[in-house]
Design a protein around this motif. Sequence first.
Motif, PDB file in Angstrom:
ATOM      1  N   GLU A  82       0.851  -1.188   0.000  1.00  0.00           N
ATOM      2  CA  GLU A  82       0.000   0.000   0.000  1.00  0.00           C
ATOM      3  C   GLU A  82       0.886   1.237   0.000  1.00  0.00           C
ATOM      4  O   GLU A  82       1.770   1.390   0.833  1.00  0.00           O
ATOM      5  N   LEU A  83       0.649   2.105  -0.974  1.00  0.00           N
ATOM      6  CA  LEU A  83       1.398   3.351  -1.044  1.00  0.00           C
ATOM      7  C   LEU A  83       0.651   4.494  -0.365  1.00  0.00           C
ATOM      8  O   LEU A  83       1.259   5.392   0.193  1.00  0.00           O
ATOM      9  N   TYR A  84      -0.666   4.440  -0.432  1.00  0.00           N
ATOM     10  CA  TYR A  84      -1.444   5.557   0.093  1.00  0.00           C
ATOM     11  C   TYR A  84      -2.875   5.102   0.281  1.00  0.00           C
ATOM     12  O   TYR A  84      -3.366   4.255  -0.449  1.00  0.00           O
ATOM     13  N   SER A  85      -3.526   5.681   1.250  1.00  0.00           N
ATOM     14  CA  SER A  85      -4.923   5.368   1.507  1.00  0.00           C
ATOM     15  C   SER A  85      -5.643   6.645   1.901  1.00  0.00           C
ATOM     16  O   SER A  85      -5.072   7.496   2.594  1.00  0.00           O
ATOM     17  N   ARG A  86      -6.879   6.776   1.453  1.00  0.00           N
ATOM     18  CA  ARG A  86      -7.683   7.948   1.786  1.00  0.00           C
ATOM     19  C   ARG A  86      -9.125   7.499   1.885  1.00  0.00           C
ATOM     20  O   ARG A  86      -9.613   6.768   1.028  1.00  0.00           O
ATOM     21  N   VAL A  87      -9.819   7.935   2.897  1.00  0.00           N
ATOM     22  CA  VAL A  87     -11.219   7.591   3.075  1.00  0.00           C
ATOM     23  C   VAL A  87     -12.071   8.668   2.411  1.00  0.00           C
ATOM     24  O   VAL A  87     -11.920   9.853   2.706  1.00  0.00           O
ATOM     25  N   GLU A  88     -12.924   8.257   1.479  1.00  0.00           N
ATOM     26  CA  GLU A  88     -13.834   9.170   0.803  1.00  0.00           C
ATOM     27  C   GLU A  88     -15.168   9.185   1.534  1.00  0.00           C
ATOM     28  O   GLU A  88     -15.604   8.139   2.031  1.00  0.00           O
ATOM     29  N   GLU A  89     -15.819  10.334   1.573  1.00  0.00           N
ATOM     30  CA  GLU A  89     -17.155  10.459   2.156  1.00  0.00           C
ATOM     31  C   GLU A  89     -18.060  11.182   1.161  1.00  0.00           C
ATOM     32  O   GLU A  89     -18.408  12.342   1.338  1.00  0.00           O
ATOM     33  N   PRO A  90     -18.440  10.481   0.084  1.00  0.00           N
ATOM     34  CA  PRO A  90     -19.262  11.131  -0.952  1.00  0.00           C
ATOM     35  C   PRO A  90     -20.678  11.403  -0.448  1.00  0.00           C
ATOM     36  O   PRO A  90     -21.164  10.743   0.476  1.00  0.00           O
ATOM     37  N   ASP A  91     -21.325  12.364  -1.085  1.00  0.00           N
ATOM     38  CA  ASP A  91     -22.711  12.674  -0.746  1.00  0.00           C
ATOM     39  C   ASP A  91     -23.648  11.531  -1.129  1.00  0.00           C
ATOM     40  O   ASP A  91     -24.644  11.294  -0.471  1.00  0.00           O
ATOM     41  N   ASN A  92     -23.301  10.829  -2.217  1.00  0.00           N
ATOM     42  CA  ASN A  92     -24.156   9.757  -2.699  1.00  0.00           C
ATOM     43  C   ASN A  92     -23.296   8.523  -2.967  1.00  0.00           C
ATOM     44  O   ASN A  92     -22.532   8.489  -3.936  1.00  0.00           O
ATOM     45  N   ALA A  93     -23.437   7.504  -2.126  1.00  0.00           N
ATOM     46  CA  ALA A  93     -22.623   6.294  -2.253  1.00  0.00           C
ATOM     47  C   ALA A  93     -22.870   5.575  -3.576  1.00  0.00           C
ATOM     48  O   ALA A  93     -21.941   5.082  -4.214  1.00  0.00           O
ATOM     49  N   GLY A  94     -24.124   5.516  -4.016  1.00  0.00           N
ATOM     50  CA  GLY A  94     -24.446   4.837  -5.272  1.00  0.00           C
ATOM     51  C   GLY A  94     -23.761   5.489  -6.463  1.00  0.00           C
ATOM     52  O   GLY A  94     -23.209   4.793  -7.329  1.00  0.00           O
ATOM     53  N   ASN A  95     -23.792   6.817  -6.517  1.00  0.00           N
ATOM     54  CA  ASN A  95     -23.136   7.537  -7.612  1.00  0.00           C
ATOM     55  C   ASN A  95     -21.624   7.329  -7.574  1.00  0.00           C
ATOM     56  O   ASN A  95     -20.977   7.183  -8.612  1.00  0.00           O
ATOM     57  N   TYR A  96     -21.059   7.321  -6.388  1.00  0.00           N
ATOM     58  CA  TYR A  96     -19.627   7.134  -6.233  1.00  0.00           C
ATOM     59  C   TYR A  96     -19.216   5.748  -6.730  1.00  0.00           C
ATOM     60  O   TYR A  96     -18.261   5.608  -7.498  1.00  0.00           O
ATOM     61  N   ILE A  97     -19.954   4.732  -6.322  1.00  0.00           N
ATOM     62  CA  ILE A  97     -19.648   3.364  -6.763  1.00  0.00           C
ATOM     63  C   ILE A  97     -19.824   3.232  -8.271  1.00  0.00           C
ATOM     64  O   ILE A  97     -19.009   2.613  -8.955  1.00  0.00           O
ATOM     65  N   ALA A  98     -20.873   3.827  -8.814  1.00  0.00           N
ATOM     66  CA  ALA A  98     -21.101   3.780 -10.268  1.00  0.00           C
ATOM     67  C   ALA A  98     -19.947   4.430 -11.018  1.00  0.00           C
ATOM     68  O   ALA A  98     -19.500   3.919 -12.051  1.00  0.00           O
ATOM     69  N   LEU A  99     -19.431   5.542 -10.504  1.00  0.00           N
ATOM     70  CA  LEU A  99     -18.292   6.219 -11.137  1.00  0.00           C
ATOM     71  C   LEU A  99     -17.062   5.314 -11.117  1.00  0.00           C
ATOM     72  O   LEU A  99     -16.352   5.190 -12.130  1.00  0.00           O
ATOM     73  N   LEU A 100     -16.795   4.684  -9.982  1.00  0.00           N
ATOM     74  CA  LEU A 100     -15.657   3.771  -9.895  1.00  0.00           C
ATOM     75  C   LEU A 100     -15.802   2.598 -10.861  1.00  0.00           C
ATOM     76  O   LEU A 100     -14.834   2.207 -11.524  1.00  0.00           O
ATOM     77  N   GLN A 101     -17.001   2.041 -10.959  1.00  0.00           N
ATOM     78  CA  GLN A 101     -17.244   0.918 -11.875  1.00  0.00           C
ATOM     79  C   GLN A 101     -17.052   1.349 -13.329  1.00  0.00           C
ATOM     80  O   GLN A 101     -16.491   0.608 -14.142  1.00  0.00           O
ATOM     81  N   MET A 102     -17.508   2.550 -13.656  1.00  0.00           N
ATOM     82  CA  MET A 102     -17.352   3.066 -15.019  1.00  0.00           C
ATOM     83  C   MET A 102     -15.869   3.238 -15.360  1.00  0.00           C
ATOM     84  O   MET A 102     -15.422   2.852 -16.441  1.00  0.00           O
ATOM     85  N   LYS A 103     -15.096   3.808 -14.431  1.00  0.00           N
ATOM     86  CA  LYS A 103     -13.667   3.994 -14.680  1.00  0.00           C
ATOM     87  C   LYS A 103     -12.956   2.654 -14.840  1.00  0.00           C
ATOM     88  O   LYS A 103     -12.090   2.508 -15.704  1.00  0.00           O
ATOM     89  N   ALA A 104     -13.315   1.678 -14.023  1.00  0.00           N
ATOM     90  CA  ALA A 104     -12.708   0.353 -14.137  1.00  0.00           C
ATOM     91  C   ALA A 104     -13.052  -0.291 -15.480  1.00  0.00           C
ATOM     92  O   ALA A 104     -12.201  -0.916 -16.121  1.00  0.00           O
ATOM     93  N   ALA A 105     -14.293  -0.125 -15.920  1.00  0.00           N
ATOM     94  CA  ALA A 105     -14.715  -0.671 -17.216  1.00  0.00           C
ATOM     95  C   ALA A 105     -13.948  -0.010 -18.354  1.00  0.00           C
ATOM     96  O   ALA A 105     -13.573  -0.675 -19.326  1.00  0.00           O
ATOM     97  N   GLN A 106     -13.708   1.289 -18.249  1.00  0.00           N
ATOM     98  CA  GLN A 106     -12.938   1.986 -19.279  1.00  0.00           C
ATOM     99  C   GLN A 106     -11.516   1.457 -19.348  1.00  0.00           C
ATOM    100  O   GLN A 106     -10.971   1.272 -20.436  1.00  0.00           O
ATOM    101  N   LEU A 107     -10.900   1.220 -18.191  1.00  0.00           N
ATOM    102  CA  LEU A 107      -9.551   0.650 -18.186  1.00  0.00           C
ATOM    103  C   LEU A 107      -9.535  -0.711 -18.886  1.00  0.00           C
ATOM    104  O   LEU A 107      -8.673  -0.984 -19.706  1.00  0.00           O
ATOM    105  N   GLN A 108     -10.512  -1.527 -18.543  1.00  0.00           N
ATOM    106  CA  GLN A 108     -10.558  -2.866 -19.126  1.00  0.00           C
ATOM    107  C   GLN A 108     -10.815  -2.793 -20.625  1.00  0.00           C
ATOM    108  O   GLN A 108     -10.213  -3.532 -21.399  1.00  0.00           O
ATOM    109  N   SER A 109     -11.699  -1.890 -21.067  1.00  0.00           N
ATOM    110  CA  SER A 109     -12.004  -1.798 -22.498  1.00  0.00           C
ATOM    111  C   SER A 109     -10.829  -1.259 -23.302  1.00  0.00           C
ATOM    112  O   SER A 109     -10.728  -1.528 -24.485  1.00  0.00           O
ATOM    113  N   GLN A 110      -9.954  -0.518 -22.656  1.00  0.00           N
ATOM    114  CA  GLN A 110      -8.767  -0.003 -23.351  1.00  0.00           C
ATOM    115  C   GLN A 110      -7.676  -1.045 -23.460  1.00  0.00           C
ATOM    116  O   GLN A 110      -6.618  -0.807 -24.016  1.00  0.00           O
TER     117      GLN A 110
END
Length: 117
Positions: A82-110
């Motif tokens: 582990e190089l670094y860790s940070r705890v996020e506290e987003p206003d909307n957990a569902g939106n935050y998770i969806a954003l992470l899933q979208m970014k991961a999918a983009q990495l995989q599709s590339q």
Amino acid sequence: MYWFVAKIVYQIICGKGEHVPQFDEQLRLISAVSRQEAWRKAQEIGQQEQYAFRNQKQELVEWRFINVPELHALDELKDGMELYSRVEEPDNAGNYIALLQMKAAQLQSQKLFELNV
């Protein structure tokens, strides 16, 4: 020589800055003989890499170096550490998770996982 992880922070200002404040937090790997040298090197990187350009609306966009608020010594470099860790506290957990899933999918599709780097 020792290894350090430095957080270098820039403020992103577009035009007159009348927008939601934006900051870019970068984690940089620094090789140095001491904590003081690592901090100085991170400061130099921060100063040297601030820049400005004009966007499509011809507004000035600036990346202003703020400072180096964190510096962590690494005892050793090993696979999976582990190089670094940070705890996020987003206003909307569902939106935050969806954003992470979208970014991961983009990495995989590339097909980044197939590159021989």
